[in-house]
Write a protein that holds these residues in place. Sequence first.
Motif, PDB file in Angstrom:
ATOM      1  N   THR A 200     -10.841  -3.632  -1.535  1.00 36.16           N
ATOM      2  CA  THR A 200     -10.292  -3.944  -0.211  1.00 36.16           C
ATOM      3  C   THR A 200     -11.344  -3.993   0.880  1.00 36.16           C
ATOM      4  O   THR A 200     -12.222  -3.139   0.929  1.00 36.16           O
TER       5      THR A 200
ATOM      6  N   PHE B 231      -0.617   2.576  -5.666  1.00 34.64           N
ATOM      7  CA  PHE B 231      -1.789   1.695  -5.638  1.00 34.64           C
ATOM      8  C   PHE B 231      -2.820   2.259  -6.620  1.00 34.64           C
ATOM      9  O   PHE B 231      -3.117   3.450  -6.595  1.00 34.64           O
ATOM     10  N   ASN B 232      -3.367   1.421  -7.470  1.00 34.32           N
ATOM     11  CA  ASN B 232      -4.303   1.876  -8.515  1.00 34.32           C
ATOM     12  C   ASN B 232      -3.662   2.923  -9.430  1.00 34.32           C
ATOM     13  O   ASN B 232      -4.299   3.917  -9.805  1.00 34.32           O
TER      14      ASN B 232
ATOM     15  N   ALA C 239      -6.168   6.844  -5.077  1.00 31.52           N
ATOM     16  CA  ALA C 239      -7.495   6.252  -5.289  1.00 31.52           C
ATOM     17  C   ALA C 239      -7.691   5.084  -4.329  1.00 31.52           C
ATOM     18  O   ALA C 239      -6.912   4.129  -4.352  1.00 31.52           O
ATOM     19  N   VAL C 240      -8.702   5.207  -3.488  1.00 35.58           N
ATOM     20  CA  VAL C 240      -9.081   4.092  -2.617  1.00 35.58           C
ATOM     21  C   VAL C 240     -10.438   3.601  -3.113  1.00 35.58           C
ATOM     22  O   VAL C 240     -11.408   4.364  -3.167  1.00 35.58           O
ATOM     23  N   ILE C 241     -10.453   2.341  -3.503  1.00 36.74           N
ATOM     24  CA  ILE C 241     -11.660   1.785  -4.132  1.00 36.74           C
ATOM     25  C   ILE C 241     -12.214   0.681  -3.245  1.00 36.74           C
ATOM     26  O   ILE C 241     -11.513  -0.289  -2.940  1.00 36.74           O
TER      27      ILE C 241
ATOM     28  N   GLY D 168       0.874   3.628  -1.031  1.00 37.58           N
ATOM     29  CA  GLY D 168      -0.582   3.663  -1.050  1.00 37.58           C
ATOM     30  C   GLY D 168      -1.093   4.843  -0.236  1.00 37.58           C
ATOM     31  O   GLY D 168      -0.314   5.593   0.380  1.00 37.58           O
ATOM     32  N   ALA D 169      -2.407   4.995  -0.214  1.00 37.93           N
ATOM     33  CA  ALA D 169      -3.012   6.164   0.433  1.00 37.93           C
ATOM     34  C   ALA D 169      -2.703   6.229   1.928  1.00 37.93           C
ATOM     35  O   ALA D 169      -2.625   7.316   2.507  1.00 37.93           O
ATOM     36  N   PHE D 170      -2.525   5.078   2.549  1.00 40.76           N
ATOM     37  CA  PHE D 170      -2.258   5.069   3.988  1.00 40.76           C
ATOM     38  C   PHE D 170      -0.970   5.832   4.321  1.00 40.76           C
ATOM     39  O   PHE D 170      -0.826   6.360   5.430  1.00 40.76           O
ATOM     40  N   GLU D 171      -0.048   5.894   3.360  1.00 41.32           N
ATOM     41  CA  GLU D 171       1.248   6.547   3.598  1.00 41.32           C
ATOM     42  C   GLU D 171       1.202   8.074   3.405  1.00 41.32           C
ATOM     43  O   GLU D 171       2.183   8.763   3.709  1.00 41.32           O
TER      44      GLU D 171
END
Length: 156
Positions: A89, A25-26, A83-85, A58-61
Amino acid sequence: MSSIRTIEGMLDAKGLKVALVASRFNDFIVDKLVGGAIDYLVRHGIDSNNLTLIKIPGAFEFPVIVKKLAASNKYNGIICLGAVIRGATPHFEFVASEATKGIAQTSMETGTPVGFGLLTTDTLEQAIERAGSKAGNKGVEAAAALLETIKVLEQL
Ligand code: INI
């Protein structure tokens, strides 16, 4: 000045085995963090054959992957790069906080040090700034912190 027994890490990555976990993701941001982390470790003596790059959605994983890697005892340390932006979201808070909590908890439970290179930003521009432009490269910082932590832990 009195002499105090001081423990600190020498930044020598020779002989270490490190797993890098990178979210897709990103990925145009995350790829810069990965490049920075690898460059730092190689310049500090790691053998690139001792680096393993694991790509995740993604970061959740992060938590479940980091837990499995840490339990394998194959690595001196792990680096999480993502990267969580917020702009991207409505569930920013959940993704960012679950990832952060899970990574920290696993590191504590297993004793495996984890370099935390997860950007959590309000905007894309802030993420770009932290991925190799005006605010440095968070992947490099995560690699540096991991190396120092491994070396301190070895002496405790
Ligand atoms: N994952 C990220 O790594 N960064 C984000 O900004 C993000 N956004 O915006 O939602 C994101 N979501 C995906 C999430 O991490 C999981 O992969 C997905 O929910 C499937 O479990």
